[in-house]
Design a protein around this motif. Structure first.
Motif, PDB file in Angstrom:
ATOM      1  N   PRO A  22      13.366  19.798  -3.420  1.00  0.00           N
ATOM      2  CA  PRO A  22      14.325  18.922  -4.100  1.00  0.00           C
ATOM      3  C   PRO A  22      14.720  17.708  -3.268  1.00  0.00           C
ATOM      4  CG  PRO A  22      15.011  21.216  -4.237  1.00  0.00           C
ATOM      5  CD  PRO A  22      13.794  21.190  -3.358  1.00  0.00           C
ATOM      6  N   GLU A  23      14.771  17.878  -1.932  1.00  0.00           N
ATOM      7  CA  GLU A  23      15.215  16.715  -1.133  1.00  0.00           C
ATOM      8  C   GLU A  23      14.195  15.576  -1.171  1.00  0.00           C
ATOM      9  OE1 GLU A  23      14.699  19.728   0.250  1.00  0.00           O
ATOM     10  OE2 GLU A  23      13.738  19.564   2.223  1.00  0.00           O
ATOM     11  N   VAL A  24      12.916  15.932  -1.397  1.00  0.00           N
ATOM     12  CA  VAL A  24      11.914  14.864  -1.505  1.00  0.00           C
ATOM     13  C   VAL A  24      12.197  14.036  -2.761  1.00  0.00           C
ATOM     14  CG1 VAL A  24       9.443  14.345  -1.807  1.00  0.00           C
ATOM     15  CG2 VAL A  24      10.151  16.161  -0.236  1.00  0.00           C
ATOM     16  N   TRP A  25      12.524  14.733  -3.853  1.00  0.00           N
ATOM     17  CA  TRP A  25      12.852  14.015  -5.091  1.00  0.00           C
ATOM     18  C   TRP A  25      14.117  13.170  -4.906  1.00  0.00           C
ATOM     19  CZ3 TRP A  25       9.554  12.902  -8.535  1.00  0.00           C
ATOM     20  CH2 TRP A  25       8.480  13.759  -8.799  1.00  0.00           C
ATOM     21  N   ALA A  26      15.107  13.777  -4.271  1.00  0.00           N
ATOM     22  CA  ALA A  26      16.365  13.037  -4.067  1.00  0.00           C
ATOM     23  C   ALA A  26      16.093  11.758  -3.271  1.00  0.00           C
ATOM     24  CB  ALA A  26      17.377  13.918  -3.355  1.00  0.00           C
ATOM     25  N   PHE A  29      14.243   9.097  -5.373  1.00  0.00           N
ATOM     26  CA  PHE A  29      15.100   8.342  -6.292  1.00  0.00           C
ATOM     27  C   PHE A  29      16.142   7.498  -5.549  1.00  0.00           C
ATOM     28  CE2 PHE A  29      13.501  11.649  -9.290  1.00  0.00           C
ATOM     29  CZ  PHE A  29      12.760  10.761 -10.070  1.00  0.00           C
ATOM     30  N   ARG A  30      16.256   7.735  -4.232  1.00  0.00           N
ATOM     31  CA  ARG A  30      17.077   6.822  -3.408  1.00  0.00           C
ATOM     32  C   ARG A  30      16.215   5.720  -2.802  1.00  0.00           C
ATOM     33  NH1 ARG A  30      20.009  11.435  -1.619  1.00  0.00           N
ATOM     34  NH2 ARG A  30      18.738  11.520   0.248  1.00  0.00           N
ATOM     35  N   ASN A  31      14.972   5.623  -3.331  1.00  0.00           N
ATOM     36  CA  ASN A  31      14.071   4.553  -2.934  1.00  0.00           C
ATOM     37  C   ASN A  31      13.473   4.711  -1.537  1.00  0.00           C
ATOM     38  OD1 ASN A  31      12.971   2.601  -4.476  1.00  0.00           O
ATOM     39  ND2 ASN A  31      14.089   0.924  -3.461  1.00  0.00           N
ATOM     40  N   SER A  32      13.254   5.956  -1.129  1.00  0.00           N
ATOM     41  CA  SER A  32      12.647   6.178   0.180  1.00  0.00           C
ATOM     42  C   SER A  32      11.127   6.049   0.086  1.00  0.00           C
ATOM     43  CB  SER A  32      13.018   7.578   0.691  1.00  0.00           C
ATOM     44  OG  SER A  32      12.011   8.067   1.542  1.00  0.00           O
ATOM     45  N   ARG A  38       5.000  10.834   0.197  1.00  0.00           N
ATOM     46  CA  ARG A  38       4.830  12.291   0.100  1.00  0.00           C
ATOM     47  C   ARG A  38       4.379  12.702  -1.295  1.00  0.00           C
ATOM     48  NH1 ARG A  38      10.186  13.570   3.179  1.00  0.00           N
ATOM     49  NH2 ARG A  38       9.336  13.668   5.275  1.00  0.00           N
ATOM     50  N   LEU A  39       4.983  12.085  -2.301  1.00  0.00           N
ATOM     51  CA  LEU A  39       4.597  12.437  -3.671  1.00  0.00           C
ATOM     52  C   LEU A  39       3.148  12.068  -3.938  1.00  0.00           C
ATOM     53  CD1 LEU A  39       7.638  11.574  -5.953  1.00  0.00           C
ATOM     54  CD2 LEU A  39       6.958  13.763  -5.008  1.00  0.00           C
ATOM     55  N   ILE A  40       2.741  10.916  -3.415  1.00  0.00           N
ATOM     56  CA  ILE A  40       1.351  10.490  -3.626  1.00  0.00           C
ATOM     57  C   ILE A  40       0.397  11.477  -2.941  1.00  0.00           C
ATOM     58  CG2 ILE A  40      -0.342   8.674  -3.162  1.00  0.00           C
ATOM     59  CD1 ILE A  40       1.982   6.645  -3.463  1.00  0.00           C
ATOM     60  N   SER A 125       8.781  -4.870   2.027  1.00  0.00           N
ATOM     61  CA  SER A 125       9.285  -3.725   1.259  1.00  0.00           C
ATOM     62  C   SER A 125       8.985  -3.854  -0.233  1.00  0.00           C
ATOM     63  CB  SER A 125      10.795  -3.574   1.462  1.00  0.00           C
ATOM     64  OG  SER A 125      11.433  -4.722   0.952  1.00  0.00           O
ATOM     65  N   ARG A 126       8.531  -5.044  -0.663  1.00  0.00           N
ATOM     66  CA  ARG A 126       8.240  -5.200  -2.092  1.00  0.00           C
ATOM     67  C   ARG A 126       6.804  -4.804  -2.433  1.00  0.00           C
ATOM     68  NH1 ARG A 126      10.007 -11.258  -1.864  1.00  0.00           N
ATOM     69  NH2 ARG A 126       8.858 -10.890   0.058  1.00  0.00           N
ATOM     70  N   VAL A 127       6.074  -4.376  -1.429  1.00  0.00           N
ATOM     71  CA  VAL A 127       4.702  -3.931  -1.701  1.00  0.00           C
ATOM     72  C   VAL A 127       4.478  -2.568  -1.063  1.00  0.00           C
ATOM     73  CG1 VAL A 127       3.664  -5.117   0.287  1.00  0.00           C
ATOM     74  CG2 VAL A 127       2.265  -4.640  -1.673  1.00  0.00           C
ATOM     75  N   PHE A 128       3.728  -1.741  -1.752  1.00  0.00           N
ATOM     76  CA  PHE A 128       3.403  -0.412  -1.240  1.00  0.00           C
ATOM     77  C   PHE A 128       1.905  -0.243  -1.390  1.00  0.00           C
ATOM     78  CE2 PHE A 128       5.563   3.737  -0.393  1.00  0.00           C
ATOM     79  CZ  PHE A 128       4.416   4.414  -0.043  1.00  0.00           C
ATOM     80  N   ILE A 129       1.222  -0.081  -0.272  1.00  0.00           N
ATOM     81  CA  ILE A 129      -0.240  -0.017  -0.302  1.00  0.00           C
ATOM     82  C   ILE A 129      -0.681   1.399  -0.012  1.00  0.00           C
ATOM     83  CG2 ILE A 129      -2.357  -0.846   0.785  1.00  0.00           C
ATOM     84  CD1 ILE A 129      -0.490  -3.316   1.631  1.00  0.00           C
ATOM     85  N   ARG A 130      -1.575   1.885  -0.828  1.00  0.00           N
ATOM     86  CA  ARG A 130      -2.042   3.237  -0.588  1.00  0.00           C
ATOM     87  C   ARG A 130      -3.548   3.312  -0.821  1.00  0.00           C
ATOM     88  NH1 ARG A 130       0.317   8.318   0.626  1.00  0.00           N
ATOM     89  NH2 ARG A 130      -1.389   9.773   0.383  1.00  0.00           N
ATOM     90  N   SER A 131      -4.275   3.850   0.119  1.00  0.00           N
ATOM     91  CA  SER A 131      -5.705   4.075  -0.066  1.00  0.00           C
ATOM     92  C   SER A 131      -5.922   5.495  -0.543  1.00  0.00           C
ATOM     93  CB  SER A 131      -6.458   3.890   1.250  1.00  0.00           C
ATOM     94  OG  SER A 131      -6.514   2.529   1.566  1.00  0.00           O
TER      95      SER A 131
END
Ligand code: GTP
Ligand code: MG
Length: 344
Positions: A22-26, A29-32, A38-40, A125-131
């Motif tokens: 649950p703390e990962v979800w929290a 949603f707090r924009n971490s 982690r979710l990806i 912070s406005r971009v998130f890059i993931r391979s």
């Protein structure tokens, strides 16, 4: 990375039924950004978590536009993607980048372009890059790509750029999860034939002839225009804009970005954006129902081994498999239109 594993491992620590804490979800949603990463990772490594993740994301997605960037190997897709991401940020958007290519410069840290350095983007912070590693049998996309786009959407990104592996025909998969397809080509390689064969020319919403600093650009532009003049396009779709740019010199990229934005406006105004979303949902639902029914069916019929034995038997027999198939499936009954499948 070890922490990621721990946070998505089973509550009992066994790992066979992973859950997201649950703390990962929290945090998400707090924009971490860490929780987003982690979710990806979870969706990439544990496809069985997709239903739970989709449940949690519901209501947070705002309809990010997904832009597929495809084309033969080495034409400059990553360079173009980085510059478009920068332009989108400058225009006030937040951008998720999915690079489906383990050898992409995105993974290497140092970006090759002169003007746009990857570090510039990755510190923003406005971009998130993931391979994502592309998995065998899934063409130019990793199977988790659409769900990673969903995660970015719920994280607040309103543009998701998806760069595919340059592999040819299988790049048609891009269509499945993109609202727009940008085909990148370069002069002097004969790639146009390969993309024609693969049918990518037909699905492209915008064609960008990159590396216009190299010889052969005009000839390639001419060939492309000729192809559309003679009707390479099916189903009455209009010819896509065909532009030239040199991404490495950042020339022509303003026009390319403006063309992308114009296409996005058209999508949103015509409602095609919603239609894309609807058909993505339909495919997802269909696939999930098929998977679920198959699991229930194979649990009560031992279908795996029956199918194995049947194919062994028929390989040397001149018989149709269908009487056996009917025998296998007719043993399943649906008790009512809304009932659950049963078995004799
Ligand atoms: N001359 C020239 N080179 C370019 C241009 N854009 C990219 N390149 C170079 O082309 C090479 C490949 O660029 P990438 O952006 O990695 O191409 P890609 O299509 O992402 O490559 P893969 O992901 O491996 O298929 C790099 O050496 C770039 O520096 C351009 O506009 N002109
Ligand atoms: Mg690349």
């Amino acid at each position: 990375m070890a922490e990621v594993k721990r946070k998505v491992s089973s509550a009992s620590g066994g790992g066979s039924h992973p859950v997201i804490q649950p703390e990962v979800w929290a945090e998400f949603f707090r924009n971490s950004r860490r929780a987003c990463a982690r979710l990806i990772t979870a969706v990439e490594n544990h496809p069985e978590l997709v239903p739970d993740i989709r449940d949690r994301l519901a209501g947070h997605e705002k309809g990010a536009i997904r832009i597929g960037i495809t084309g033969p190997p080495g034409v400059g897709k990553s360079t173009v993607t980085a510059i478009l991401a920068r332009r989108e940020i400058e225009a006030g958007h937040s951008v998720g980048v999915i690079a489906v290519d383990p050898s992409s410069p995105f993974t290497g840290g140092a970006f090759l372009g002169d003007r746009v350095r990857m570090q510039d983007l990755s510190g923003d912070s406005r971009v998130f890059i993931r391979s994502l590693a592309s998995r065998e049998g899934h063409g130019g996309l990793s199977p988790s790509t659409p769900y990673v786009a969903d995660i970015f959407d719920a994280f607040g990104m309103d543009r998701v750029l998806i760069e595919t592996v340059g592999v040819g025909q299988a790049e048609l998969d891009v269509l499945d999860c993109a609202d727009l397809v940008l085909l990148v080509l370069q002069p002097g390689t004969g790639d146009i034939i390969q993309t024609l064969k693969a049918g990518i020319i037909e699905i492209a919403d915008l064609i960008l002839v990159n590396k216009s600093d190299l010889a052969g650009t005009e000839a390639l532009l001419e060939s492309l225009r000729f192809l559309f003049d003679i009707g390479v396009r099916q189903r009455g779709r209009p010819a896509p804009p065909i532009l030239a740019a040199s991404a490495i010199k950042d020339q022509g990229m303003d026009e390319a970005h403006a063309a992308v934005e114009r296409l996005i406006c058209g999508l949103v105004e015509s409602g095609q954006h919603l239609e894309n979303r609807r058909s993505r949902l339909e495919r997802e639902i269909r696939a999930a129902v098929e998977q679920d029914l198959w699991e229930k069916f194979s649990a009560v019929t031992d279908a795996e081994s029956e199918i194995g034995a049947l194919s062994e038997r028929l390989v040397t027999a001149c018989e149709s498999p269908y009487p056996y198939i009917r025998g296998l499936t007719s043993s399943v009954r649906f008790t009512s239109a809304k009932g659950k499948p049963g078995h004799d």
